[in-house]
Design a protein around this motif. Structure first.
Motif, short mmCIF file in Angstrom:
data_model
loop_
_atom_site.label_atom_id
_atom_site.label_comp_id
_atom_site.label_asym_id
_atom_site.label_seq_id
_atom_site.Cartn_x
_atom_site.Cartn_y
_atom_site.Cartn_z
N SER A 21 3.36 -7.34 9.49
CA SER A 21 2.32 -8.27 9.27
C SER A 21 1.09 -7.82 10.15
O SER A 21 1.38 -7.58 11.10
N PHE A 22 0.12 -7.89 9.40
CA PHE A 22 -1.28 -7.71 9.93
C PHE A 22 -2.30 -8.49 9.84
O PHE A 22 -2.06 -9.36 8.84
N PRO A 23 -3.33 -9.22 10.47
CA PRO A 23 -4.45 -9.70 10.22
C PRO A 23 -5.03 -9.26 8.83
O PRO A 23 -5.17 -7.97 8.43
N LYS A 24 -5.17 -10.42 7.86
CA LYS A 24 -5.66 -10.00 6.46
C LYS A 24 -6.76 -9.02 6.55
O LYS A 24 -6.79 -8.20 5.67
N PRO A 25 -7.88 -9.33 7.52
CA PRO A 25 -9.00 -8.35 7.13
C PRO A 25 -8.55 -6.97 7.44
O PRO A 25 -9.63 -5.92 6.96
N THR A 26 -7.60 -6.58 8.18
CA THR A 26 -7.38 -5.13 8.26
C THR A 26 -6.51 -4.32 7.15
O THR A 26 -6.43 -3.28 7.18
N LEU A 27 -6.31 -5.24 6.54
CA LEU A 27 -5.54 -4.51 4.97
C LEU A 27 -6.18 -4.41 3.76
O LEU A 27 -7.49 -4.99 3.88
N LEU A 28 -5.78 -3.63 3.07
CA LEU A 28 -6.36 -3.24 1.76
C LEU A 28 -5.59 -4.04 0.67
O LEU A 28 -4.45 -4.11 0.63
N ARG A 29 -6.42 -4.42 -0.12
CA ARG A 29 -5.83 -5.22 -1.43
C ARG A 29 -5.86 -4.71 -2.48
O ARG A 29 -6.77 -4.02 -2.78
N VAL A 30 -4.87 -4.70 -3.17
CA VAL A 30 -4.54 -4.06 -4.65
C VAL A 30 -4.48 -5.40 -5.41
O VAL A 30 -3.64 -6.28 -5.40
N VAL A 31 -5.39 -5.45 -6.48
CA VAL A 31 -5.55 -6.60 -7.47
C VAL A 31 -5.39 -6.40 -8.68
O VAL A 31 -5.84 -5.26 -9.38
N ARG A 32 -4.72 -7.43 -9.42
CA ARG A 32 -4.57 -7.18 -10.78
C ARG A 32 -5.38 -8.46 -11.50
O ARG A 32 -5.49 -9.39 -11.30
N GLY A 48 -8.04 -12.61 -8.95
CA GLY A 48 -6.69 -12.05 -9.36
C GLY A 48 -5.66 -11.85 -8.60
O GLY A 48 -5.54 -12.29 -7.24
N ARG A 49 -4.42 -11.55 -8.98
CA ARG A 49 -3.33 -11.41 -8.24
C ARG A 49 -3.31 -10.26 -7.27
O ARG A 49 -3.69 -9.13 -7.87
N GLY A 50 -3.10 -10.24 -6.02
CA GLY A 50 -3.06 -9.25 -5.16
C GLY A 50 -1.92 -9.09 -4.39
O GLY A 50 -0.84 -9.80 -4.37
N ALA A 51 -1.88 -7.81 -3.69
CA ALA A 51 -1.03 -7.24 -2.86
C ALA A 51 -1.42 -6.48 -1.93
O ALA A 51 -2.64 -5.92 -2.10
N TYR A 52 -0.88 -6.55 -0.53
CA TYR A 52 -1.69 -5.95 0.59
C TYR A 52 -0.98 -4.75 0.91
O TYR A 52 0.42 -4.62 0.99
N VAL A 53 -1.53 -3.52 1.66
CA VAL A 53 -0.98 -2.52 1.86
C VAL A 53 -2.10 -2.01 3.13
O VAL A 53 -3.26 -2.39 3.29
N CYS A 54 -1.43 -1.40 4.04
CA CYS A 54 -2.26 -0.81 5.15
C CYS A 54 -3.26 0.14 4.64
O CYS A 54 -3.21 0.68 3.55
N ARG A 55 -4.18 0.73 5.30
CA ARG A 55 -5.33 1.80 4.79
C ARG A 55 -4.75 3.08 5.04
O ARG A 55 -5.69 3.72 5.73
#
Length: 94
Positions: A21-32, A48-55
Motif C-alpha cells: 500500500s502507498f499513498p494514492k498520488p505516488t502510484l500510477l493508475r491503469v484505467v479502462r 473509468g475503472r482503475g488499477a494501481y501500480v508503482c511507477r
C-alpha cells in the motif's frame, strides 16, 4: 480561537505488482475507459475503472505476468496494449 482543522486523510491504494500500500498520488493508475480502451492515467482523474501500480517497470511486468490488470479491470488486454503501456511507462519513469 477556533478548533484546529483536522488533518486531511490521504487515501492509500495497493500496487498490483508488489502488493504494497502507498499513498494514492505516488502510484500510477491503469484505467479502462467506458469505451473499453486501456491506458495509463498519470493524473489519476480519467473516468473509468482503475488499477494501481508503482511507477516502476518491474512492478508493471510483475502485475502483467500475473494478469492482475485483467482481473482488476475486468477485461481482456491484448499484448500490443501491454507493450504500449510498458513503453510509455519506461519513458516517464522517475
Amino acid at each position: 480561537m477556533g478548533q484546529p482543522l483536522p488533518k486531511k486523510k490521504i487515501p492509500e491504494r495497493r500496487c498490483s505488482g508488489c502488493n504494497t500500500s502507498f499513498p494514492k498520488p505516488t502510484l500510477l493508475r491503469v484505467v479502462r475507459a467506458p469505451d473499453g480502451s486501456v491506458s495509463l492515467d498519470f493524473t489519476g482523474k480519467k473516468s473509468g475503472r482503475g488499477a494501481y501500480v508503482c511507477r516502476s517497470v518491474q512492478c508493471f511486468k510483475k502485475a502483467r505476468k500475473a494478469k492482475r490488470f485483467e482481473r482488476s479491470l475486468e477485461c481482456e488486454i491484448p499484448e500490443e496494449v501491454y507493450d504500449a503501456l510498458e513503453r510509455e511507462l519506461s519513458e516517464n519513469e522517475e
